[in-house]
Design an enzyme around this catalytic site. Structure first.
Site, mmCIF file in Angstrom:
data_model
loop_
_atom_site.group_PDB
_atom_site.id
_atom_site.type_symbol
_atom_site.label_atom_id
_atom_site.label_comp_id
_atom_site.label_asym_id
_atom_site.label_seq_id
_atom_site.Cartn_x
_atom_site.Cartn_y
_atom_site.Cartn_z
ATOM 1 N N ASP A 22 -11.257 2.371 3.795
ATOM 2 C CA ASP A 22 -11.348 0.885 3.798
ATOM 3 C C ASP A 22 -12.997 0.790 3.563
ATOM 4 O OD1 ASP A 22 -9.726 -1.058 3.642
ATOM 5 O OD2 ASP A 22 -9.194 -0.918 5.540
ATOM 6 N N LYS A 70 0.626 -1.172 0.056
ATOM 7 C CA LYS A 70 -0.054 0.031 0.029
ATOM 8 C C LYS A 70 0.896 1.340 0.052
ATOM 9 C CE LYS A 70 -3.711 -2.649 2.166
ATOM 10 N NZ LYS A 70 -4.360 -3.170 3.329
ATOM 11 N N GLN A 101 -4.560 -1.719 9.359
ATOM 12 C CA GLN A 101 -4.446 -3.017 8.918
ATOM 13 C C GLN A 101 -4.960 -4.245 9.872
ATOM 14 O OE1 GLN A 101 -3.061 -3.912 5.729
ATOM 15 N NE2 GLN A 101 -4.058 -5.906 6.098
#
Ligand code: NAP
Length: 296
Positions: free
Chosen positions: A121, A54, A98
């Protein structure tokens, strides 16, 4: 029928080129630089790889990137304090924590603490709810990637019988919800199957578009699909290791038998996988534009 391969890696590369141009324009015309922060708690090797990818993709596209690597014994209070700081930081448009978090940390509380406007997200309940009522702000990344693969491969979605195998909150439920919406790239008739579905093959055989996110290799075989189906295989399963120690991956669909009947199918790897990070970048750019008042 020889199935056309829907190559996610190529579609993702194309979208990244579009984003790179958009990011350069944002900087040149509005002095806006999208910013993404990744927060990794603990040292899970797979999570380290994902966070690294990422960060690398952000830099390649011209997105400002920050990364926090916190020890596994970080307290819930310290993690929430960091999120609060990032929520207030104007350089940061997207916050990605994460998952999974180490045991002892409350994931739900952490996700809710992220400002929904920075929730790139798409997991915050506000964004899940907005998607449900057909007014999405941030689409969750893997489902958004699946929808893009369908649109960009020229698949007829409107009016199609879509069958989704799997009802997780990160793939099955949101993609079903997205394709059901009265909107462009949607308007499908959607059925969701799971482990308590009485006769899965009855449903999968009716599908014009079959999306499989079961986390089980060969959950769908050739005898379970009809001729001409378009298949999106979301699964990533390690089925062995090469002599050199590399992971051998397979999807949830038995590629050999299903591709004999399908009109189009995603390979694993190289199908849905490369789209997920690309959609995260797209959400980050959107968040920057919203913050700068350049879009709603
Ligand atoms: P998950 O949370 O384990 O959910 C799996 C779902 O599939 C559950 O709803 C389960 O039903 C259902 N299921 C399992 N076996 C089934 C079967 N034989 N027939 C019908 N339904 C079945 O998994 P997930 O997080 O959605 O992920 C699914 C797969 O996609 C995994 O392989 C994962 O690694 C992969 N994935 C890939 C990406 C990517 O970027 N490429 C991103 C996310 C996930 P119940 O609810 O009844 O248990």
């Amino acid at each position: 029928m020889t199935a056309q391969l829907i190559k996610g890696a190529e579609v993702a590369a194309q979208i990244r080129e579009e984003l790179k141009k958009e990011i350069a324009d944002l900087k040149a015309k509005h002095n806006v630089v999208p910013g993404l922060v990744t927060v990794l708690v603990g040292a899970d090797p797979a999570s380290q790889v994902y966070v690294g990818q990422k960060e690398k993709t952000s830099k390649e596209l011209g997105i400002y990137s920050e990364r926090y690597d916190l020890p596994a014994d970080t307290s819930q209070a310290d993690l929430l304090k960091l999120i609060d700081k990032l929520n207030k930081d104007p350089k940061i448009n997207g916050i990605l924590v994460q998952l999974p978090l180490p045991k002892g940390l409350n994931e739900e509380e952490v996700l809710i603490a992220i400002d929904p406007k920075k929730d790139v997200d798409g997991f915050h309940p506000v964004n899940v709810g907005k998607l449900m009522i057909g007014e999405p702000d941030y689409l969750p990344c893997t489902p958004a990637g699946i929808q893009q693969l369908l649109i960009r491969s020229g698949t007829q979605i409107e009016g199609a019988e879509v069958v989704v195998v799997g009802r997780s909150n990160i793939v099955g439920k949101p993609i079903a919800n997205m394709l059901l919406q009265k909107a462009e790239g949607a308007n499908a008739t959607v059925t969701i199957c799971h482990t308590r579905t009485k006769d899965i093959a009855f449903h999968t055989k009716r599908a014009d578009i079959l999306i499989v996110a079961a986390g089980k290799p060969k959950a769908v075989t050739g005898d379970m699909v009809k001729e001409g189906v378009v298949v999106i295989d979301v699964g990533v399963n390690q089925i062995g290791t090469t002599a050199e120690g590399k992971r051998i991956l397979a999807g949830d669909v038995d590629f050999d038998t299903v591709s004999e009947k399908a009109k189009a199918i995603t390979p694993v790897p190289g199908g849905v996988g490369p789209m997920t990070i690309t959609m995260l970048m797209m959400n980050t750019v959107r968040a920057a534009k919203v913050a700068a008042g350049l879009t709603e």
